[in-house]
Design a protein around this motif. Structure first.
Motif, mmCIF file in Angstrom:
data_model
loop_
_atom_site.group_PDB
_atom_site.id
_atom_site.type_symbol
_atom_site.label_atom_id
_atom_site.label_comp_id
_atom_site.label_asym_id
_atom_site.label_seq_id
_atom_site.Cartn_x
_atom_site.Cartn_y
_atom_site.Cartn_z
ATOM 1 N N ASP A 17 0.828 -1.214 0.000
ATOM 2 C CA ASP A 17 0.000 0.000 0.000
ATOM 3 C C ASP A 17 0.861 1.263 0.000
ATOM 4 N N GLU A 18 2.099 1.135 0.462
ATOM 5 C CA GLU A 18 3.009 2.299 0.500
ATOM 6 C C GLU A 18 3.638 2.583 -0.858
ATOM 7 N N GLY A 19 3.393 1.718 -1.842
ATOM 8 C CA GLY A 19 3.945 1.962 -3.180
ATOM 9 C C GLY A 19 5.272 1.278 -3.449
ATOM 10 N N TYR A 20 5.592 0.252 -2.658
ATOM 11 C CA TYR A 20 6.826 -0.505 -2.909
ATOM 12 C C TYR A 20 6.484 -1.841 -3.572
ATOM 13 N N LYS A 28 10.373 3.252 -4.591
ATOM 14 C CA LYS A 28 8.981 3.558 -4.229
ATOM 15 C C LYS A 28 8.320 4.348 -5.362
ATOM 16 N N GLU A 29 7.013 4.150 -5.528
ATOM 17 C CA GLU A 29 6.280 4.957 -6.501
ATOM 18 C C GLU A 29 6.221 6.396 -5.993
ATOM 19 N N PRO A 30 6.706 7.366 -6.770
ATOM 20 C CA PRO A 30 6.639 8.759 -6.300
ATOM 21 C C PRO A 30 5.209 9.274 -6.379
ATOM 22 N N MET A 31 4.830 10.090 -5.413
ATOM 23 C CA MET A 31 3.454 10.604 -5.391
ATOM 24 C C MET A 31 3.399 12.126 -5.436
ATOM 25 N N ASN A 32 4.559 12.775 -5.422
ATOM 26 C CA ASN A 32 4.586 14.240 -5.426
ATOM 27 C C ASN A 32 5.849 14.695 -6.159
#
Lengths: 97, 449
Positions: A87-90, B253-257
């Protein structure tokens, strides 16, 4: 299959090396040793269970940037696979069997 | 170039035979390819020389083109293949033009260094088994270091020609590549060659250099993993991307900003480049739109001085980005700092709100780097001078009526070698250069009447 034995014929790489007296630099050898260590640690961490980059970092003590760089290199060579996302995007990565 | 390759190149063997072509084109990017194809279709014999192991230049590395958002590699890859297979085009990759002498109109003598790949081009099938066997990993140039490649490697999946090359300076001489090659193509005894050619005209299409953004120290490029360049972002968004998704290099990590910093190394006298790079506004808007598609929940902010949307469809493209939710803030970035969790603090002057100094936190910062001249090619002209302008771009004979002619009759230009421009303008110039070459050669053949 498709592999030539080095014993049958001297490899051209060794002919060039001997002719020009070439040898890899100390820095290159050190880099290769370090790369093998990193590879070994990462593969051990994700052999049994898929993990995120921070999880691998916690287990191996390596920094996340280094782990991610190597993971993406191994991903390109088909050695690892992604298995879901948190859920944190990893993404989670696992060693391919 | 490393020490070992330099040592090997010093023993280049000169070929006795002088080959003849109508035209030499230097540079195998989209400009060189288009000129080559136009001239080849007119019946001229073309020699295209590219210093890298594959043709393609910068364009095939891009994700999509603006403002149409067509896939860049879908456009460029068929052109690359057409160049490689055209009967009137001879392609020399991994080769460098070292010397050009003009002996008269329509008579240029050229010396070209063909570097050894240590792989027999006629045997290699591009299977990449050498790459899998090689134990050494170094940063991959075509991905701007975002991941690694091996010392024995295929430049990229759609390389033309798709032939392996050995990076001898990073080779540990283990012989693994040679042992696994199924067709015996690896040959470390391959020698560099000096090839002599006679040509009637020349097109210089060696493009531009990206601004080395490390010079702008306050932007922390190379020090913070989450500060990347726009070319790196284009690779991340491309179909041949280095990652499995849009991810940040710090930790995957997927960047969100995400923030874009426009004019990074352009319109900036403090780093020696006062010129506008002409494409940064639009490629940043393109990347912002693509990111909105890839990461629908992400916030995208573009920090700019001015938005220069001057081309056909550009203003609409800019407005479309605003409608999609991209945030535009007029203000130059003064400083970039890290936070403890790897995010980035951007300090900026909020010009449209009274010029107040503000801070914003982002989890990925993209520096929209500018374009610099690539003047090295001027050095290879021995008895004639290829003039440069005050900034180092090749000087046009007349910007208004002869934009692709140079200070040397018979030498023409195509693309960004005379100044920054987008892909459609590059293609138009490449066609213009081809037409000028045809006219020049016909005139020479008629005896200059």
């Amino acid at each position: 299959m498709g592999t030539r034995s080095p014993k049958r014929k001297k490899l051209t790489v060794h002919i060039l090396r001997d002719k020009l007296g070439l040898k890899p630099s100390k820095e290159l050898i050190e880099m290769l040793k370090k790369q093998n260590e990193i590879k070994s640690k990462i593969f051990k961490a994700i052999k049994q269970k898929a993990k995120t980059v921070p999880e691998i970092a916690k287990e191996t003590g390596l920094d996340t940037t280094t782990i991610f760089w190597y993971l993406m290199t191994f991903y390109r060579h088909g050695l690892i696979e992604e298995v879901g996302k948190t859920d944190e995007g990893y993404f989670k990565y696992k060693l391919k069997r | 170039m490393g020490e070992i390759l330099e040592r090997i190149l010093a023993d280049a063997v000169e070929e006795k035979e002088e080959k003849k072509y109508d035209v030499l084109i230097i540079g195998g990017g989209i400009a060189g390819e288009e000129s080559a194809l136009d001239l080849a279709e007119m019946g001229f014999k073309v020699l295209l020389v590219e210093k890298e192991p594959s043709i393609g230049g910068h364009m095939f590395l891009l994700s999509k083109v603006f403002p149409t958002l067509d896939c860049a590699s879908c456009i460029s890859t068929p052109r690359m293949a057409a160049v490689a297979h055209h009967p009137n085009i001879t392609l020399m990759t991994y080769s460098e033009v070292k010397e050009i002498e003009k002996r008269g109109e329509g008579d240029f003598r050229v010396r070209i260094l063909k570097k050894p790949r240590f792989v027999e081009e006629s045997l290699c099938t591009g299977c990449a088994q050498c790459e899998s066997a090689c134990p050494v990993i170094v940063p991959k140039e075509y991905d701007f270091g975002l991941r690694g490649r091996k010392a024995a490697y295929i430049p990229f999946d759609t390389a033309v020609p798709k032939i392996a090359v050995i990076d001898i300076d990073h080779c540990v001489f283990c012989g693994q590549c040679e042992m696994v090659c199924p067709v015996g193509a690896i040959n470390f005894l391959q020698k560099p060659k000096i090839i002599k050619v006679k040509v009637g005209a020349i097109i210089v299409a060696t493009g531009y250099k990206l601004f080395p953004i490390g010079r702008k120290k306050e932007y922390m490029y190379g020090k913070l993993a989450n500060v990347i360049t726009s070319m790196q972002m284009d690779r991340v968004l491309a179909p041949t991307r280095p990652y499995n998704s849009v991810l940040r290099p710090l930790d995957g990590k997927e960047p969100m900003n995400i923030a874009f910093v426009l004019c990074s190394g352009s319109r900036d006298r403090t780093v020696g480049n006062p010129l506008c790079s002409q494409v940064c506004c639009m490629y940043s808007i393109k990347q912002a739109q693509l990111l909105m598609g890839a990461l629908p929940l992400a916030d995208i902010t573009i920090y700019y001085m001015d938005i220069r949307a001057f081309g056909k469809g550009f203003e609409e493209f800019y407005q479309q980005a605003k409608d999609m939710g991209v945030i535009f803030i007029k203000g130059r970035i003064a400083k970039i700092e890290p936070t403890e969790n790897g995010d980035i603090v951007v300090h900026y002057e909020d010009i449209e709100n009274g010029g107040k100094l503000r801070k914003a936190v982002h989890d990925l910062v993209v520096l929209s780097v500018g374009l610099l001249p690539n003047p090295e090619i001027a050095k290879v002209f021995k008895n004639v001078k290829l003039e440069l302008d005050e900034y180092g771009w090749i000087k046009q004979k007349d910007e208004n009526i002869s934009p692709v002619e140079t200070s040397i009759p018979g030498v023409f230009t195509a693309g960004c070698i005379i100044g920054p421009k987008d892909i459609p303008d590059t293609v138009v110039e490449a066609a213009a250069a081809a037409a000028h070459v045809a006219a020049y050669l016909n005139e020479v053949r008629r005896g200059g009447e």
